[in-house]
Design a protein around this motif. Structure first.
Motif, PDB file in Angstrom:
ATOM      1  N   ALA A  17       1.642   4.418  -3.402  1.00  0.00           N
ATOM      2  CA  ALA A  17       1.620   5.750  -2.895  1.00  0.00           C
ATOM      3  C   ALA A  17       3.116   6.429  -3.269  1.00  0.00           C
ATOM      4  O   ALA A  17       2.245   7.532  -3.790  1.00  0.00           O
ATOM      5  CB  ALA A  17       0.873   5.694  -1.333  1.00  0.00           C
ATOM      6  N   GLU A  22       2.807   6.843  -6.820  1.00  0.00           N
ATOM      7  CA  GLU A  22       2.225   8.161  -7.839  1.00  0.00           C
ATOM      8  C   GLU A  22       2.692   9.467  -7.700  1.00  0.00           C
ATOM      9  O   GLU A  22       2.990   9.757  -8.134  1.00  0.00           O
ATOM     10  CB  GLU A  22       0.728   8.265  -6.290  1.00  0.00           C
ATOM     11  CG  GLU A  22       0.261   7.994  -6.772  1.00  0.00           C
ATOM     12  CD  GLU A  22      -1.416   7.728  -5.943  1.00  0.00           C
ATOM     13  OE1 GLU A  22      -1.256   9.059  -5.171  1.00  0.00           O
ATOM     14  OE2 GLU A  22      -1.983   6.921  -4.821  1.00  0.00           O
ATOM     15  N   ARG A  82      -6.421  -5.223   0.292  1.00  0.00           N
ATOM     16  CA  ARG A  82      -8.021  -3.395   0.194  1.00  0.00           C
ATOM     17  C   ARG A  82      -9.679  -3.980   0.676  1.00  0.00           C
ATOM     18  O   ARG A  82      -9.707  -2.916   1.491  1.00  0.00           O
ATOM     19  CB  ARG A  82      -7.676  -2.623  -1.045  1.00  0.00           C
ATOM     20  CG  ARG A  82      -6.185  -2.734  -1.427  1.00  0.00           C
ATOM     21  CD  ARG A  82      -6.311  -1.507  -2.490  1.00  0.00           C
ATOM     22  NE  ARG A  82      -4.217  -1.242  -2.676  1.00  0.00           N
ATOM     23  CZ  ARG A  82      -4.577  -0.729  -3.715  1.00  0.00           C
ATOM     24  NH1 ARG A  82      -5.002  -1.226  -5.066  1.00  0.00           N
ATOM     25  NH2 ARG A  82      -3.080  -0.404  -4.166  1.00  0.00           N
ATOM     26  N   ASP A 137       0.711  -0.907   0.263  1.00  0.00           N
ATOM     27  CA  ASP A 137       0.006  -0.339  -0.044  1.00  0.00           C
ATOM     28  C   ASP A 137       0.931   1.178  -0.298  1.00  0.00           C
ATOM     29  O   ASP A 137       0.302   2.235  -0.643  1.00  0.00           O
ATOM     30  CB  ASP A 137      -0.780  -0.094   0.819  1.00  0.00           C
ATOM     31  CG  ASP A 137      -2.004  -1.004   1.026  1.00  0.00           C
ATOM     32  OD1 ASP A 137      -2.436  -1.923   0.171  1.00  0.00           O
ATOM     33  OD2 ASP A 137      -2.686  -1.063   2.401  1.00  0.00           O
ATOM     34  N   ILE A 138       1.684   1.595   0.622  1.00  0.00           N
ATOM     35  CA  ILE A 138       3.343   2.712   0.765  1.00  0.00           C
ATOM     36  C   ILE A 138       3.303   2.514  -0.532  1.00  0.00           C
ATOM     37  O   ILE A 138       4.004   4.007  -0.938  1.00  0.00           O
ATOM     38  CB  ILE A 138       3.419   2.236   1.855  1.00  0.00           C
ATOM     39  CG1 ILE A 138       2.809   1.924   3.609  1.00  0.00           C
ATOM     40  CG2 ILE A 138       5.012   3.264   2.139  1.00  0.00           C
ATOM     41  CD1 ILE A 138       3.889   1.709   4.704  1.00  0.00           C
TER      42      ILE A 138
END
Length: 134
Positions: A32, A35, A122, A28-29
């Motif tokens: 991010a 991006e 998720r 998940d990190i």
């Protein structure tokens, strides 16, 4: 939160679930971070690097090699960051070249698997967050 526990669940199942949870949270990190910048590899250190399964799970979850510096590399990493912050080293890339590499683990899973499993992770997180609202 543990889900799907039944009479046949063993300590090993719970331990693996904990490692998988860490790997998907790291994914998940990394998602991010992606991006803003490309992630070609993940450099890790600390005690969990002694667990080969943890490194394999992380590599599969993020789809890039995981480079382990070993359990004691945390101190070296902190010193390298301090050196960059103080101007003794010019960049994070320069600092990374100085850090020890113990081993490198390549991902074994494909993008289709990774996407499906990350979506499943998720959905699980969202479902557990909904339980907090009850």
């Amino acid at each position: 939160m543990l889900a799907g526990v039944h009479g046949g669940t063993t300590r090993a199942n719970v331990a693996r679930a904990a490692l998988e949870g860490i790997a998907w949270r790291v994914a998940d990190i990394v998602a991010a971070v992606r991006e803003s910048v490309d992630v070609a590899e993940l450099r890790v250190d600390g005690g969990l690097t002694n667990e080969p399964l943890m490194l394999a799970l992380q590599a599969d979850a993020i789809g890039v090699p995981v480079v382990a510096g070993g359990a004691d590399a945390t101190v070296a990493g902190a010193a390298a960051l301090a050196a960059v912050g103080s101007g003794m080293l010019g960049s994070l890339s320069e600092a990374a070249e100085l850090l020890p590499v113990d081993r490198k683990v390549e991902p074994r899973r494909n993008d289709a698997w990774r996407t499906a499993e990350h979506d499943r992770w998720r959905a699980f997180v969202a479902a557990t967050a909904a339980l907090d609202q009850v």
